[in-house]
Structure formats: C-alpha cells, structure tokens
Enzyme design. Structure first.
Site, short mmCIF file in Angstrom:
data_model
loop_
_atom_site.label_atom_id
_atom_site.label_comp_id
_atom_site.label_asym_id
_atom_site.label_seq_id
_atom_site.Cartn_x
_atom_site.Cartn_y
_atom_site.Cartn_z
N GLU A 80 -0.41 65.74 24.23
CA GLU A 80 0.25 64.54 24.76
C GLU A 80 1.69 64.82 25.16
O GLU A 80 2.15 64.42 26.23
CB GLU A 80 0.18 63.42 23.72
N HIS A 83 2.11 66.85 28.35
CA HIS A 83 1.94 66.02 29.54
C HIS A 83 3.21 65.25 29.85
O HIS A 83 3.62 65.13 31.03
CB HIS A 83 0.77 65.06 29.34
N HIS A 144 -2.43 53.78 35.53
CA HIS A 144 -1.69 55.03 35.40
C HIS A 144 -2.35 56.13 36.23
O HIS A 144 -1.67 56.93 36.90
CB HIS A 144 -1.63 55.43 33.93
N HIS A 252 -20.35 52.58 39.48
CA HIS A 252 -19.70 53.83 39.91
C HIS A 252 -20.69 54.71 40.67
O HIS A 252 -20.34 55.30 41.71
CB HIS A 252 -19.15 54.56 38.68
N HIS A 312 -13.88 67.01 37.45
CA HIS A 312 -14.27 65.85 38.25
C HIS A 312 -13.02 65.11 38.74
O HIS A 312 -12.98 64.62 39.87
CB HIS A 312 -15.15 64.93 37.41
#
Length: 340
Positions: A80, A83, A144, A252, A312
């Site tokens: 975390e 990032h 986000h 989706h 992906h």
C-alpha cells in the site's frame, strides 16, 4: 504559434515519461486492490501513524494498540505504501508539466489541459484518502480507478499533441466510430471496476455459461447496482449476496459483447480503409481487444490468479490508450471525402 523547440522537446519527453509512469501506477494500483492490500495501512497519508511501515516489534505493538481492529501485516502495508509513494512521484512529474506549460503558454504549449490534469491528480489523491477512510467503499474505489485511467489518458494525449500532425486523411465515418469505441470501452472499465470492488469476479465460474450450466442464473440486478450504501461499513471482501454479485458479473460479460462489436468494427475498418500508420493503429486496437478478451476468459477458467487479474487491468489500459491514439490521429488528420 511556433513553439520553443527545446521547451517543446522537454515537455514531450516529460509527458511521455509521465504517461508510462502513470501506466505503472494504474497497474500497481490494481495489484494493491487484487492482493487485498487496500487497507494494509488503515490511516492516511501515513501508515499506522508513520510515514514508513512499522517493522520493529516495539513499533508494531504501538501500531496495534492504536488500531486494534487492524493487526499489522507488513507485506500488505508495504504494498500500500509503495503505491502511495509512486503516485506521489507521478504528481510531482505532473507539476513539472504545468510549470513547463506555463512557461511556454505564449508559444502554444497546452496549459489548460495541463492544469486540468493537475486538478484531476489532486482529486485522485483525495479519492485515495477516501478509499482508506471509507473502508474500501465500492463507489469510491471504482471512482479512483476511473480517475487513474483518465489521468493516464490525458498524459498520453498531451504526449500525442507534441508529435507531428498526421498526413493521411481520416477515412469517412471513422471519427464518430472511434468516439463510440472510446465510450463503450470507458463504460466497460467502469463495470470492471465495479465487478472487482464488489468481489464479483468469481460470481460466475464457467464460460460461456455462468455456473451449473446456466447462462442466466438467479440474479439481483437492483441490489448489485446500489451505488451508495452509507458510511461506516467495512467493504473488504465484499458485502453483497451471491445473486447480486452474479448480476454484476453477468452485466460485465454482456457489455463485453458490445465492446467486441464496436471496437472490432473500428479495428477492421482501420485495416481496410486506413492508410500508413492508420493500419498500424488498426492492428494495435484489434490486438489489444483480442488480448483483453483472452485474459478475461482465462481469469474465469483459472479462478482469478493474481497475475492474470492484474494483467486484465493492464490490458484495459492498453486498449484504452490504443483508442485514444486512434482518436487523436483521426481528429488531427485532414478530412477525407464524406460518404455519399
């Protein structure tokens, strides 16, 4: 207006480097989410009250006393914080772009777009804070993701504006089709984010059916697409029942058909009607589409391996960028003959 060649060159280099770095930030952000490290640090902007990760026994004990509901997992905490560090560095690079655009504003450097990009990145930082403080609320985490993709696209667009204008005319009708492709891909990215943040990626475990041989098993569309559920609930690992997650996953999948038709048609027409670099764009768009479809199917059949799931997200970004490049090329190209 003629641009200062040296300033323009540096602007293009920084914009290109920033776009590449933004791609890394987006992909690493997906890795953070998919590895369940989004709450690796339960506070913001630090981590358990530190700007680093508590690692000594004394610091870990103090951290767990301050956050008794969140035991320290140093691996997830470092993921975390890494990032956050690289996202902050990207922000500094974008500030540099704004400064250069300001200095070259009289010579044609894109100041307005640069300032808008900086405003978006500031808002992205706020969304990153709310992702933690609102305990992974799906609407915030999805926003986000959207902000990250938008930042990447704007940086790529800035880089494209500093390249030579295309010489070949745009094939008739392809500008509108490219806009349509951009819209359907953007909608699919939003649906993909909603699928991931609601932990619905494995709601269907078969392909082309969903599960137990059914294409359309029991679903709860209304519950699956409630955007805002209030504040205070922890959304880590999801809160929806299986029919709601199945509904999200199925929508989706169905929208992927629309993406395939529109983007596939764009790629085919670029290859058929395009000239020079337009045909190369057709190959890029078609290749990115095929790659993304193969990864999506493999994720289901292989039960969501972390590497493929992260790929992906990278594939979605590459597909988006290929369409942004096509849109810029066709928009700046000389207008060809309109259809009779």
């Amino acid at each position: 207006m003629n641009q200062n060649p040296r300033l323009s060159l540096w602007f293009r280099r920084v914009a290109g480097a920033s776009a590449l770095f933004a791609l890394c930030v987006v992909v690493f952000g997906a890795f953070v989410r998919l590895s369940d490290a989004g709450l690796g640090c339960p506070d913001w902007p630090g981590c358990y009250g530190h700007f680093g990760v508590p690692e000594s026994q004394e610091h870990i004990q103090r951290a767990e006393q301050s956050f008794p509901e969140r035991p320290v997992d140093t691996t997830k905490a470092w993921i975390e914080m890494a990032h956050r560090y690289i996202a902050s560095l990207l922000g500094v690079m974008i500030i540099g772009l704004v400064v250069m655009a300001w200095r070259g504003r009289r010579e044609g450097l894109p100041l307005r777009v640069s300032v808008a990009l900086l405003a978006l990145v500031i808002f992205q930082g706020m969304l990153g804070m709310w992702t933690v403080t609102l305990l992974l609320k799906p609407a915030v985490v999805t926003a986000h993701l959207i902000g990250g993709m938008a930042t990447l696209s704007m940086l790529f667009w800035l880089w494209l504006t500093q390249r030579p204008a295309p010489q070949h005319p745009a094939p008739p009708g392809l500008r509108g089709l490219t806009v349509a492709a951009l819209l359907v891909v953007a909608a699919q990215i939003i649906l993909g984010g909603w699928t991931s943040t609601n932990y619905a990626a494995l709601a269907c475990t078969e392909f082309p059916t969903c599960h137990d041989g059914e294409v359309f098993p029991p679903m709860d569309l209304k519950e699956g697409f409630v955007i805002w559920r209030g504040i205070g609930q922890n959304y880590e690992y999801g809160v929806l029942e299986h029919p709601a997650r199945t509904a999200i996953h199925t929508v989706h999948r169905l929208w992927a058909i629309a993406v395939t038709l529109v983007v596939g048609l764009l790629a085919a027409l670029l290859l058929w009607r395009g000239q020079g670099g337009q045909r190369l764009l057709g190959l890029m768009v078609g290749g990115a589409l095929v790659l993304q479809l193969l990864i999506g199917v493999s994720i289901v059949l292989l039960h969501l391996p972390l590497g493929l799931a992260t790929m992906h997200n990278a594939g979605a970004a590459l597909l988006l960028l290929s369409i942004v490049a096509t849109l810029h090329t066709l928009w700046k190209a000389p207008r060809g003959r309109e259809l009779a």
